[in-house]
Design an enzyme around this catalytic site. Sequence first.
Site, mmCIF file in Angstrom:
data_model
loop_
_atom_site.group_PDB
_atom_site.id
_atom_site.type_symbol
_atom_site.label_atom_id
_atom_site.label_comp_id
_atom_site.label_asym_id
_atom_site.label_seq_id
_atom_site.Cartn_x
_atom_site.Cartn_y
_atom_site.Cartn_z
ATOM 1 C CB SER A 80 5.471 25.319 55.266
ATOM 2 O OG SER A 80 4.662 26.171 56.040
ATOM 3 C CD GLN A 113 4.266 18.168 58.833
ATOM 4 O OE1 GLN A 113 5.001 17.877 59.778
ATOM 5 N NE2 GLN A 113 3.245 18.985 58.970
ATOM 6 C CB CYS A 158 -11.796 21.278 61.581
ATOM 7 S SG CYS A 158 -13.260 22.254 61.911
ATOM 8 C CB THR A 203 5.290 45.850 51.274
ATOM 9 O OG1 THR A 203 4.835 46.962 50.520
ATOM 10 C CG2 THR A 203 6.580 46.209 51.996
ATOM 11 C CB ALA A 215 3.170 25.156 52.025
ATOM 12 C CB THR A 216 -1.970 26.848 51.256
ATOM 13 O OG1 THR A 216 -1.914 25.961 52.367
ATOM 14 C CG2 THR A 216 -3.308 26.739 50.564
ATOM 15 C CG ASN A 233 0.142 16.177 56.671
ATOM 16 O OD1 ASN A 233 0.196 15.623 55.575
ATOM 17 N ND2 ASN A 233 -0.996 16.592 57.189
ATOM 18 C CG HIS A 258 3.646 27.292 59.980
ATOM 19 N ND1 HIS A 258 2.833 26.447 60.684
ATOM 20 C CD2 HIS A 258 3.172 27.278 58.709
ATOM 21 C CE1 HIS A 258 1.895 25.940 59.875
ATOM 22 N NE2 HIS A 258 2.089 26.428 58.667
#
Length: 395
Positions: A216, A196, A335, A248, A86-87, A168, A218
Amino acid sequence: MNLRSHAFQSPASFERPIYLDHHATTPVDPRVAARMFAVMADDFGNPNDRGHFFGEQAGNAIEDARVAVAALVSSAPQHVAFVRSATVAFNVLIDHLVARYSRGRRLRAAATTVEHHAVLDALGRKSQLGEIDLRLLEVDCSGRLDLDLVAGCLNDGCDVLFVMAANNEVGTIYPIQKIAELARDREAALVVDASQAAASLRFNVDGWGPSYLILSSHKMYGPKGVAALISNGDRHLPIAEIEALEGTPNVPAIAGFGEACTICATDMDSDTARIRSLRDRLQSRLTGAISGLHVNGDVSARLPNNLHVSVPGVPNDAVLARLFRSVAISTGSACRAGVDEPSHVLRAMNLESELIDGALRIGLGRGTTADDVDQAGQLITEAINSIRALEAVEG
Ligand code: PLP
């Protein structure tokens, strides 16, 4: 291979902590893992080389996934671009928007103060470079956004508005359909970060008309390393060029993402009902057992898997340290460059510093059981009580 035994259960020899950090990432659903495994084993060809059967098979796996992703959010497959996160989607899109909407002057962009760092950082860099004028829209102490503020910003000539579908950290849900109407009336683009929300809320890109929606994998029980940038028919968005930048394609991940979307589409209602009731059970256990516990976010419009609480006077890092081997939850603080920063979301909500320092983000998920919730409730309560007892002794 029994994939199911790997995904949601711990090996008998090692009791793993209870996983309640599904906002950070979700475990890969065993059905997704099975699909990825099949694609890795069988559809291993290079989709950029479709001159023979194997390349064609791999290409088909990608196109099937595109159909599945589009179906989940009521969009068209040809409007879905696969990128690696997503970033990356936000960075690519913002470059495109600067080029497309600037109309001979600086792009006027606006975003809520509680957008993910992926969005705020990308916009902040563009603003520093002088390529956009950036306005930040404040939220209230529950993370809610005032629609009059949104309308005012659009009336002031905003070209592009960024609003997440759900936060999120505190889980607050934003009225995307209404905001899309406002944006459409003022001919502004609306970019929706649904990272989210997409496993819990239904979207209708064609019907509601947000200009762009980002997912996203994940965060939706799919693999890491793949995300979707979906447009609502922007003819100028160079989907083939954007995907070519990835080299690829990661075919197993893309196919897994497609499978994850199909599962979300089918199971969403039953999953969210079950998870919501477990979340409510955990919330009532914690509020009953821990004096002074404060529930953050908009409790009337909150992601069903989100429970964000603060315990004033009990530092969240001390709680996490005590729970390290038993329950995985999060402080929500970022962080960055090796330094823990207090959450920009909680600061934007103007929470008192005691509430920020004592904030705990708990994220339930598809694999969470009633037993997990009861054990976690007990362990979190014990951790907090032990810190309070120590503080009382130390005076
Ligand atoms: N947007 C939201 C709301 C998120 O929670 C995250 C990840 O934490 C992202 C964007 C970034 O997603 P990715 O990890 O795919 O870059």
